[in-house]
Design an enzyme around this catalytic site. Structure first.
Site, PDB file in Angstrom:
ATOM      1  N   SER A  97      42.791  36.891  41.223  1.00  0.00           N
ATOM      2  CA  SER A  97      42.204  35.627  40.786  1.00  0.00           C
ATOM      3  C   SER A  97      43.274  34.741  40.152  1.00  0.00           C
ATOM      4  CB  SER A  97      41.038  35.924  39.839  1.00  0.00           C
ATOM      5  OG  SER A  97      40.290  34.773  39.568  1.00  0.00           O
ATOM      6  N   HIS A 121      39.908  34.714  45.168  1.00  0.00           N
ATOM      7  CA  HIS A 121      38.487  34.456  45.414  1.00  0.00           C
ATOM      8  C   HIS A 121      38.118  33.125  44.774  1.00  0.00           C
ATOM      9  CE1 HIS A 121      37.284  36.783  41.473  1.00  0.00           C
ATOM     10  NE2 HIS A 121      38.058  35.763  41.240  1.00  0.00           N
TER      11      HIS A 121
END
Length: 190
Positions: A97, A121
């Site tokens: 992330s 993501h």
């Protein structure tokens, strides 16, 4: 958390220094946890201090992070991009992330160790409250998600287009260093 110290002897004097301070003296910054206000502030202060000490030498930024707060991640990236020196990023273990975002945004070399796991993501979060407030929060999440997409496109040097960025961010997209090289997110596996 226990932080080890080292003992330095210079002439007749002995000095005890914690390892993060010693690393900073060597122009090394280490992110080993979640990205939040505290870790972002420490990294930003370290970069600013290093700029005032010597603005001509590169900095090595080691990252081992599951990600964290988007706005704190973007604050670190913005400061990295304002530094007169190059920030070399080195991924260890897990860069997920926001950790993957910071790894890819390096302005010098962007490297990972051979077993580093990289994951990107879309923005995650939740909302509650009145419908108008929830719409405001959802709009904000969409705006932040677009910033992340724009970053992936920029950092990839053109290897990722808008459709590919959206595809990667649809779900958790795991990759090893070699897959990240193909996408232009890093430069080398070490």
């Amino acid at each position: 958390m226990f932080v080890p110290n080292i003992v330095e002897t210079i002439g007749r004097s002995t000095k005890i220094i914690d390892i993060p301070t010693k690393l900073l003296q060597e122009r090394i910054i280490f992110l080993d946890d979640e990205i939040n206000a505290e870790s972002a502030n420490n990294i930003i202060m370290s970069l600013i201090w290093l700029k005032h000490v010597d603005d001509s030498k590169d900095v090595d930024f080691y990252i081992k992070s599951p990600g964290g707060v988007c706005t704190d991640t973007y604050a670190i990236k913005d400061v990295i991009y304002k530094m007169p020196f190059k920030v070399n990023t080195i991924g260890l273990g897990q860069c997920s992330s926001g950790g993957a975002y910071l790894l890819a945004c390096g302005t010098g070399s962007r490297r990972v160790t051979e077993n580093c796991e990289i994951m990107v993501h879309g923005v995650q979060g939740g909302t509650f409250g009145s419908m108008p407030d929830m719409r405001i929060t959802m709009n904000q999440m969409e705006r932040i998600n677009k910033i992340y997409e724009d970053g992936l496109i920029q950092f990839s040097g053109g290897k990722i287009n808008r459709n590919k960025a959206k595809e990667l961010m649809q779900r958790d997209s795991y990759m090893d260093g070699f897959e990240a090289i193909e996408l232009g997110l890093i430069d080398e596996v070490i």
